[in-house]
Design a protein around this motif. Structure first.
Motif, short mmCIF file in Angstrom:
data_model
loop_
_atom_site.label_atom_id
_atom_site.label_comp_id
_atom_site.label_asym_id
_atom_site.label_seq_id
_atom_site.Cartn_x
_atom_site.Cartn_y
_atom_site.Cartn_z
N GLY A 1 34.54 35.43 26.18
CA GLY A 1 34.95 36.82 26.32
C GLY A 1 34.72 37.39 27.70
N ARG A 2 34.62 36.53 28.72
CA ARG A 2 34.36 36.99 30.09
C ARG A 2 35.58 36.75 30.97
NH1 ARG A 2 29.17 33.82 29.50
NH2 ARG A 2 27.77 35.33 28.56
N PRO A 3 35.81 37.68 31.93
CA PRO A 3 36.92 37.50 32.87
C PRO A 3 36.54 36.54 33.99
CG PRO A 3 35.85 39.60 33.24
CD PRO A 3 35.17 38.98 32.05
N PRO A 4 37.52 36.09 34.80
CA PRO A 4 37.21 35.24 35.96
C PRO A 4 36.25 35.95 36.92
CG PRO A 4 39.58 35.30 35.57
CD PRO A 4 38.95 36.32 34.66
N LEU A 5 35.44 35.19 37.64
CA LEU A 5 34.46 35.76 38.56
C LEU A 5 35.09 36.40 39.79
CD1 LEU A 5 31.67 33.04 38.41
CD2 LEU A 5 31.74 35.26 37.24
N THR A 6 36.27 35.94 40.18
CA THR A 6 36.96 36.52 41.33
C THR A 6 38.42 36.76 40.99
OG1 THR A 6 37.49 34.36 42.27
CG2 THR A 6 35.45 35.41 43.04
N HIS A 7 39.00 37.66 41.76
CA HIS A 7 40.44 37.92 41.68
C HIS A 7 40.98 37.91 43.10
CE1 HIS A 7 44.30 39.67 40.71
NE2 HIS A 7 44.09 40.59 41.63
N HIS A 8 42.03 37.13 43.34
CA HIS A 8 42.69 37.10 44.65
C HIS A 8 43.93 37.98 44.56
CE1 HIS A 8 40.06 33.65 44.91
NE2 HIS A 8 40.23 33.66 46.21
N HIS A 9 43.87 39.13 45.20
CA HIS A 9 44.98 40.08 45.16
C HIS A 9 45.91 39.79 46.32
CE1 HIS A 9 46.84 43.75 43.77
NE2 HIS A 9 47.00 44.09 45.03
N LEU A 10 47.15 39.39 46.00
CA LEU A 10 48.11 39.01 47.03
C LEU A 10 48.70 40.23 47.72
CD1 LEU A 10 50.03 36.20 45.13
CD2 LEU A 10 48.02 36.00 46.59
N GLY A 11 48.87 40.11 49.04
CA GLY A 11 49.50 41.16 49.83
C GLY A 11 51.01 40.95 49.88
N ALA A 12 51.68 41.76 50.70
CA ALA A 12 53.13 41.67 50.85
C ALA A 12 53.57 40.31 51.36
CB ALA A 12 53.62 42.78 51.77
N GLU A 13 52.72 39.67 52.15
CA GLU A 13 53.03 38.35 52.71
C GLU A 13 52.44 37.22 51.85
OE1 GLU A 13 54.95 37.75 55.44
OE2 GLU A 13 55.38 39.89 55.43
N GLY A 14 52.07 37.50 50.61
CA GLY A 14 51.51 36.48 49.73
C GLY A 14 50.08 36.12 50.10
N LEU A 15 49.78 34.83 50.09
CA LEU A 15 48.41 34.38 50.38
C LEU A 15 47.94 34.73 51.78
CD1 LEU A 15 48.33 30.88 48.65
CD2 LEU A 15 47.12 32.95 47.96
N ALA A 16 48.87 34.89 52.71
CA ALA A 16 48.50 35.22 54.09
C ALA A 16 47.79 36.58 54.17
CB ALA A 16 49.73 35.23 54.99
N GLU A 17 48.03 37.45 53.21
CA GLU A 17 47.39 38.77 53.20
C GLU A 17 46.53 38.99 51.95
OE1 GLU A 17 50.39 41.75 53.67
OE2 GLU A 17 50.73 41.26 55.76
N ALA A 18 46.11 37.91 51.31
CA ALA A 18 45.33 38.03 50.07
C ALA A 18 43.96 38.66 50.35
CB ALA A 18 45.16 36.66 49.44
N GLN A 19 43.49 39.43 49.39
CA GLN A 19 42.18 40.06 49.43
C GLN A 19 41.36 39.52 48.27
OE1 GLN A 19 41.26 42.63 51.80
NE2 GLN A 19 43.08 41.74 52.74
N ILE A 20 40.08 39.28 48.50
CA ILE A 20 39.20 38.75 47.45
C ILE A 20 38.40 39.90 46.82
CG2 ILE A 20 37.24 37.25 46.94
CD1 ILE A 20 38.18 35.45 49.21
N TYR A 21 38.43 39.93 45.50
CA TYR A 21 37.64 40.89 44.73
C TYR A 21 36.71 40.10 43.83
CZ TYR A 21 40.67 44.64 46.25
OH TYR A 21 41.34 45.57 47.02
N GLU A 22 35.47 40.57 43.69
CA GLU A 22 34.44 39.88 42.91
C GLU A 22 34.05 40.72 41.70
OE1 GLU A 22 30.32 39.46 44.54
OE2 GLU A 22 30.95 37.36 44.61
N LEU A 23 33.89 40.05 40.57
CA LEU A 23 33.54 40.72 39.32
C LEU A 23 32.13 41.29 39.38
CD1 LEU A 23 34.58 41.18 36.39
CD2 LEU A 23 33.28 39.13 35.78
N GLU A 24 31.99 42.52 38.90
CA GLU A 24 30.68 43.16 38.78
C GLU A 24 30.63 43.90 37.45
OE1 GLU A 24 29.79 45.76 41.99
OE2 GLU A 24 29.72 44.15 43.46
N SER A 25 29.42 44.08 36.95
CA SER A 25 29.21 44.90 35.77
C SER A 25 29.43 46.35 36.16
CB SER A 25 27.78 44.70 35.27
OG SER A 25 27.52 45.61 34.23
N ASP A 26 30.00 47.14 35.28
CA ASP A 26 30.29 48.54 35.58
C ASP A 26 29.53 49.47 34.65
OD1 ASP A 26 31.55 50.63 36.97
OD2 ASP A 26 33.11 50.75 35.45
N ASP A 27 28.32 49.12 34.28
CA ASP A 27 27.53 49.93 33.36
C ASP A 27 27.28 51.35 33.86
OD1 ASP A 27 27.33 47.79 31.64
OD2 ASP A 27 25.43 47.11 32.47
#
Length: 69
Positions: free
Chosen positions: A27-53
């Protein structure tokens, strides 16, 4: 059928957007999310999972960590 969750992105170029991710067998999501930019992987941003309590009861958020390249 896999379960999914909608998780908000915090910080970076995608701040305020929400992504839908598949949850693993525990029941857990992936630890990271790679958010693609307009140029695809060349502009990808890394987001890391955190608890939001502390931010309004959502179990998780993805927090911006920087560019992927």
């Amino acid at each position: 059928m896999a379960s999914t969750a909608q998780i908000p992105l915090v910080g970076g170029t995608a701040d305020g957007e929400t992504v839908t991710v598949e949850l693993d067998s525990n029941g857990r999501p992936p630890l990271t999310h790679h958010h693609l930019g307009a140029e695809g992987l060349a502009e990808a941003q890394i987001y890391e999972l955190e608890s939001d309590d502390h931010r309004g009861g959502r179990p998780w958020i993805y927090t911006w960590r920087g560019p992927a390249v």
